[in-house]
Each structure stands twice: as structure tokens, then as C-alpha cells.
Design a protein around this motif. Sequence first.
Motif, mmCIF file in Angstrom:
data_model
loop_
_atom_site.group_PDB
_atom_site.id
_atom_site.type_symbol
_atom_site.label_atom_id
_atom_site.label_comp_id
_atom_site.label_asym_id
_atom_site.label_seq_id
_atom_site.Cartn_x
_atom_site.Cartn_y
_atom_site.Cartn_z
ATOM 1 N N VAL A 114 0.834 -1.199 0.000
ATOM 2 C CA VAL A 114 0.000 0.000 0.000
ATOM 3 C C VAL A 114 0.868 1.248 0.000
ATOM 4 C CG1 VAL A 114 -1.677 1.337 1.338
ATOM 5 C CG2 VAL A 114 -1.947 -1.129 1.113
ATOM 6 N N THR A 115 1.950 1.219 0.753
ATOM 7 C CA THR A 115 2.815 2.405 0.813
ATOM 8 C C THR A 115 3.485 2.660 -0.538
ATOM 9 O OG1 THR A 115 4.538 0.982 1.762
ATOM 10 C CG2 THR A 115 3.229 2.276 3.282
ATOM 11 N N MET A 116 3.856 1.584 -1.245
ATOM 12 C CA MET A 116 4.441 1.759 -2.573
ATOM 13 C C MET A 116 3.388 2.279 -3.556
ATOM 14 S SD MET A 116 7.164 1.582 -4.346
ATOM 15 C CE MET A 116 7.660 1.594 -6.067
ATOM 16 N N SER A 117 2.177 1.736 -3.484
ATOM 17 C CA SER A 117 1.093 2.224 -4.334
ATOM 18 C C SER A 117 0.871 3.710 -4.121
ATOM 19 C CB SER A 117 -0.213 1.475 -4.028
ATOM 20 O OG SER A 117 -0.131 0.121 -4.372
ATOM 21 N N LEU A 118 0.863 4.105 -2.873
ATOM 22 C CA LEU A 118 0.666 5.505 -2.542
ATOM 23 C C LEU A 118 1.735 6.383 -3.184
ATOM 24 C CD1 LEU A 118 -0.555 7.867 -0.897
ATOM 25 C CD2 LEU A 118 0.863 7.120 1.034
ATOM 26 N N ILE A 151 -3.647 5.960 -11.644
ATOM 27 C CA ILE A 151 -4.784 5.971 -10.724
ATOM 28 C C ILE A 151 -4.758 4.680 -9.911
ATOM 29 C CG2 ILE A 151 -7.309 6.024 -10.572
ATOM 30 C CD1 ILE A 151 -7.271 7.371 -13.355
ATOM 31 N N GLY A 152 -5.097 4.777 -8.658
ATOM 32 C CA GLY A 152 -5.146 3.583 -7.820
ATOM 33 C C GLY A 152 -6.268 3.668 -6.807
ATOM 34 N N ILE A 153 -6.408 2.616 -6.021
ATOM 35 C CA ILE A 153 -7.415 2.561 -4.961
ATOM 36 C C ILE A 153 -6.712 2.626 -3.611
ATOM 37 C CG2 ILE A 153 -9.206 1.157 -3.876
ATOM 38 C CD1 ILE A 153 -9.788 -0.037 -6.620
ATOM 39 N N LEU A 154 -7.191 3.518 -2.747
ATOM 40 C CA LEU A 154 -6.648 3.663 -1.397
ATOM 41 C C LEU A 154 -7.799 3.771 -0.401
ATOM 42 C CD1 LEU A 154 -3.878 6.386 -1.943
ATOM 43 C CD2 LEU A 154 -3.475 3.968 -1.403
ATOM 44 N N PRO A 155 -7.580 3.311 0.837
ATOM 45 C CA PRO A 155 -8.562 3.612 1.880
ATOM 46 C C PRO A 155 -8.752 5.123 1.969
ATOM 47 C CG PRO A 155 -6.999 1.975 2.649
ATOM 48 C CD PRO A 155 -6.464 2.487 1.347
ATOM 49 N N ASP A 207 -9.280 7.231 4.293
ATOM 50 C CA ASP A 207 -8.580 7.997 5.317
ATOM 51 C C ASP A 207 -7.099 8.147 5.015
ATOM 52 O OD1 ASP A 207 -8.562 5.272 5.657
ATOM 53 O OD2 ASP A 207 -9.061 5.287 7.773
ATOM 54 N N ILE A 208 -6.552 7.297 4.157
ATOM 55 C CA ILE A 208 -5.160 7.453 3.728
ATOM 56 C C ILE A 208 -5.085 8.406 2.536
ATOM 57 C CG2 ILE A 208 -3.151 6.279 2.744
ATOM 58 C CD1 ILE A 208 -3.918 3.810 4.347
ATOM 59 N N GLY A 209 -5.919 8.167 1.525
ATOM 60 C CA GLY A 209 -5.859 8.983 0.325
ATOM 61 C C GLY A 209 -6.125 10.454 0.574
ATOM 62 N N THR A 210 -7.085 10.761 1.447
ATOM 63 C CA THR A 210 -7.444 12.156 1.698
ATOM 64 C C THR A 210 -6.419 12.880 2.565
ATOM 65 O OG1 THR A 210 -8.841 11.435 3.553
ATOM 66 C CG2 THR A 210 -9.925 11.787 1.427
ATOM 67 N N ALA A 211 -5.462 12.148 3.108
ATOM 68 C CA ALA A 211 -4.436 12.786 3.944
ATOM 69 C C ALA A 211 -3.368 13.487 3.116
ATOM 70 C CB ALA A 211 -3.796 11.743 4.858
ATOM 71 N N TYR A 212 -3.375 13.293 1.794
ATOM 72 C CA TYR A 212 -2.338 13.860 0.932
ATOM 73 C C TYR A 212 -2.973 14.874 -0.013
ATOM 74 C CZ TYR A 212 0.584 10.210 2.811
ATOM 75 O OH TYR A 212 1.290 9.415 3.679
ATOM 76 N N SER A 213 -2.547 16.125 0.127
ATOM 77 C CA SER A 213 -3.174 17.220 -0.625
ATOM 78 C C SER A 213 -2.936 17.103 -2.127
ATOM 79 C CB SER A 213 -2.650 18.564 -0.123
ATOM 80 O OG SER A 213 -1.238 18.650 -0.282
ATOM 81 N N GLU A 214 -1.883 16.399 -2.543
ATOM 82 C CA GLU A 214 -1.593 16.275 -3.974
ATOM 83 C C GLU A 214 -2.463 15.222 -4.655
ATOM 84 O OE1 GLU A 214 1.845 13.968 -1.945
ATOM 85 O OE2 GLU A 214 0.334 15.482 -1.467
ATOM 86 N N LEU A 215 -3.228 14.465 -3.867
ATOM 87 C CA LEU A 215 -4.111 13.446 -4.430
ATOM 88 C C LEU A 215 -5.548 13.943 -4.447
ATOM 89 C CD1 LEU A 215 -2.815 10.166 -2.728
ATOM 90 C CD2 LEU A 215 -2.198 11.080 -4.983
ATOM 91 N N GLU A 216 -6.308 13.466 -5.420
ATOM 92 C CA GLU A 216 -7.726 13.774 -5.483
ATOM 93 C C GLU A 216 -8.481 12.576 -6.038
ATOM 94 O OE1 GLU A 216 -9.041 16.164 -9.139
ATOM 95 O OE2 GLU A 216 -7.011 16.981 -8.759
#
Length: 296
Positions: free
Chosen positions: A227-231, A240-244, A246-255
Motif C-alpha cells: 500500500v505504501t508503494m502504491s501511494l 490511478i489507484g485505490i486507497l482507503p 482515510d489514507i488517500g485524503t491525507a495527501y493534498s496532492e491526491l484527489e
Amino acid sequence: MEWKRSAFDWNQARAFLATAEEGSLSAAARALGLTQPTLSRQVASLEETLGVTLFERTSRALLLTQAGTQLLEHFRTMGEAANRISIAATGQSEAVTGHVAIACTNGMATFFLPDILKKLQAVAPDLQIEIIASNEMSDLRRREADIAIRHARPQDENLFARRVRDTTGHLFASSDYLDAVGRPSHPSDFSKMHFVGFEYPERMLGLMASRGLNLTVANFNFSTASVTMSLELMRKGLGIGILPVDIGTAYSELENPYPDFEPIEIESWLVAHRELKTNLRIRLVFDLLAECLSTK
């Protein structure tokens, strides 16, 4: 609901809690070292004391009623408090020491465990905690781990499981990547986009198709079990990938590139061998994990 406080019996509360967590009177009786008739009487007495029905009794299983479900968390809090009292009392004469191995995915190990382990260290500084960060299912019966955090309830009746948290998986991509290729407005727009796959991309095709995204293995330029590598691949704009959430929204560069994508339900279960009932250090770690993961 009228609670007859003077008649409250902690043994009845333990009987209800064990029955709710084990799913049957026979399993709960084994867990508490009681006979099934004794346990059944305790549960019935608690229902009488509280003036409510806690379980619907069917031919195959016991099902919590609405009242039982509402009371379950209160009784769990009481049970955890009782365990902490026991541990504190024992700690006056004997420190909690020894080795506890926790198995979980690297995502759980990276994003959730450090804060919990900091709290654990304050409570039991002499414990040695081993983190087995892997997607492989550690065999608790063979003592490959003492406690595991899994995304499915185990079927082995020799294991004790508690559901601790639910979350959802969503699509994420870097804003830079979407600026370059365009933001999709229709499922067909994904056919020419790059994806970061989890382990085996071909296993994701059916999941994506069920949500209207008809992809092929060729869409998955990168795949990893981490998961950390995917991130990091997503953050670098590689697809594009799938993240939980609460993890995906913690990074401002992701949407989220496509909010209409149906979220993927993700369960989490805290699992241990039934030995945790009598092993002080495992019970301490299990209860703290349960408390912290249930509130995240």
C-alpha cells in the motif's frame, strides 16, 4: 429501559459479552470455562434485570436484537475497563513483560500502528513488540503471530475475532497526472488511463467492471502488494489507484478523479488465539489495539 442497578451482576455482563462476541452459547461457554446451561441462565438473568431481550434465538444462531446491539459497546467498555483494573493490580507486583508479535498489512503498520504503539509503550514500557508487516495470513495457531489485523473474519473457531473498524476504498490520483491526461467524466474515459494495481492486476478487472470501468491488464503499468508503494506511485503521477479513504485524503496532492465510482467496503478484524483470555500481555495489547482502532 429501567436498569435495576442493585441487582446488576458482572458475571451476567461477561456472559452477554462473550455470547455476543463468540456468536453462540456453546462457544461462549467454552471461552469462559462454564457449562452451556449456566451461561444461558446468566444471559437470561441479565435480560430480566435489564428488562429487554438481548438476543433473538433462531435454530442456527443467536442474533443480537436492536437493544442488544445498542448495549454491546457499553459492555465492551466495561470489559476493557475490568481488564485494565486487573492488569494494573497485577502490575503492582509484576511488570508486564515479554514478546508480542502483531501481524498486519504494511499499510496498517505504517499509517495506524505507530501512534497506538506509542500509547502502549507508556502503559507497558518493558514489552517487546514485533511487527510482521505482510499481506500474507500469519497462522495464529502455529504462533507465527500472537495478534493479527485482518480484512476478513476468520472461520476457525479456535480464534477469537473482534470487528474493529470499517472504511472504504476510493479512486485516487495526483492532480498533476489528471492535469496532464484530463479528468474523466464518464467510465469510458478510463480506458486510456494508467493504473497502479494491487498485487495481481487481472484480479482487479472484475471489481472494476462491476463499477462500470472496463479495463484490461494493459491499463496497469505498475502493480505492487505494498500500500505504501502504491501511494508513492500515485503521488508521483504514475497512475490511478485505490486507497482507503482515510489514507488517500491525507495527501493534498491526491484527489478523487471520479466521485461516482462505487466505494469498496473494507472491514478490519482484530484476531487472536483464545489464549489471549488468560495471557496478560497479549490481552493488554489486544485491548489497546481494539480501543484505538475502533475509534479511528
